[in-house]
Scaffold this motif. Structure first.
Motif, PDB file in Angstrom:
ATOM      1  N   THR A  14     -25.253  23.988  41.250  1.00 29.59           N
ATOM      2  CA  THR A  14     -26.613  23.714  41.685  1.00 29.59           C
ATOM      3  C   THR A  14     -27.320  25.055  41.722  1.00 29.59           C
ATOM      4  O   THR A  14     -26.849  25.995  42.374  1.00 29.59           O
ATOM      5  CB  THR A  14     -26.622  23.045  43.068  1.00 29.59           C
ATOM      6  N   GLU A  48     -31.140  27.198  41.841  1.00 27.49           N
ATOM      7  CA  GLU A  48     -32.585  27.273  42.101  1.00 27.49           C
ATOM      8  C   GLU A  48     -33.227  27.886  40.857  1.00 27.49           C
ATOM      9  O   GLU A  48     -32.886  29.001  40.460  1.00 27.49           O
ATOM     10  CB  GLU A  48     -32.842  28.147  43.327  1.00 27.49           C
ATOM     11  N   GLU A  97     -34.583  23.411  42.871  1.00 26.29           N
ATOM     12  CA  GLU A  97     -33.133  23.311  42.763  1.00 26.29           C
ATOM     13  C   GLU A  97     -32.748  22.173  41.826  1.00 26.29           C
ATOM     14  O   GLU A  97     -33.286  21.065  41.925  1.00 26.29           O
ATOM     15  CB  GLU A  97     -32.567  23.059  44.160  1.00 26.29           C
ATOM     16  N   HIS A  98     -31.781  22.460  40.923  1.00 29.49           N
ATOM     17  CA  HIS A  98     -31.321  21.453  39.963  1.00 29.49           C
ATOM     18  C   HIS A  98     -29.817  21.520  39.823  1.00 29.49           C
ATOM     19  O   HIS A  98     -29.215  22.586  39.938  1.00 29.49           O
ATOM     20  CB  HIS A  98     -31.966  21.667  38.586  1.00 29.49           C
ATOM     21  N   ASP A  99     -29.228  20.358  39.535  1.00 28.83           N
ATOM     22  CA  ASP A  99     -27.796  20.277  39.273  1.00 28.83           C
ATOM     23  C   ASP A  99     -27.553  20.474  37.785  1.00 28.83           C
ATOM     24  O   ASP A  99     -28.205  19.824  36.949  1.00 28.83           O
ATOM     25  CB  ASP A  99     -27.243  18.918  39.711  1.00 28.83           C
TER      26      ASP A  99
END
Length: 135
Positions: free
Chosen positions: A17, A19, A25-27
């Motif tokens: 994960t 930023e 924030e992304h997986d």
């Protein structure tokens, strides 16, 4: 021409994960990524070396979305493909969709300039084919 369009081939061996600046924030699932960008300004393809330095931990400053992914300790640049032409969006649109909408595409109407695949060989082949088709 000393610049044009490039696609970085990246490996992320474990899910993370991250930023990503203003995108939040992304997986990122484990696998292969391909980031397509332009190197048309001053320095041309020297931008690719700057990205490699950031991935190696030799730089800290993040300017572009890809810098946040490259700054993750598990991300590794495994190669790049270059075309001496301004075909960034055409290459990006020819690749599989990535996991982060808007990634690297804040100045165009592309969905994303980050492609994803579970394994690297098929993605690398798609990148080479996309550059060959438009270059």
């Amino acid at each position: 021409m000393t610049g044009g369009t490039y696609t970085l081939l990246l490996d992320l061996p474990a899910s993370a994960t991250i930023e990503v600046g203003a995108l939040g924030e992304h997986d990122f699932p484990a696998g292969a990524y391909a980031y397509t960008g332009s190197a048309l300004g001053t320095g041309g393809f020297a931008r690719v070396e700057r990205h490699r330095e950031l991935a190696a931990g030799e730089r800290e400053v993040r300017h572009w979305h890809v810098d946040y992914l490259l700054g993750h300790p598990d991300a590794d640049v495994v190669g790049d493909v270059r075309t001496e032409a301004a075909v960034e969006c055409a290459v990006a649109r020819a690749l599989p969709e990535g996991t982060v909408p808007g990634f690297g595409a804040s100045d165009c109407d592309c969905r994303s300039h980050l492609a994803y695949a579970p394994e690297g060989e098929s993605l690398a082949a798609a990148v080479r084919a996309a550059h060959d088709a438009v270059g």
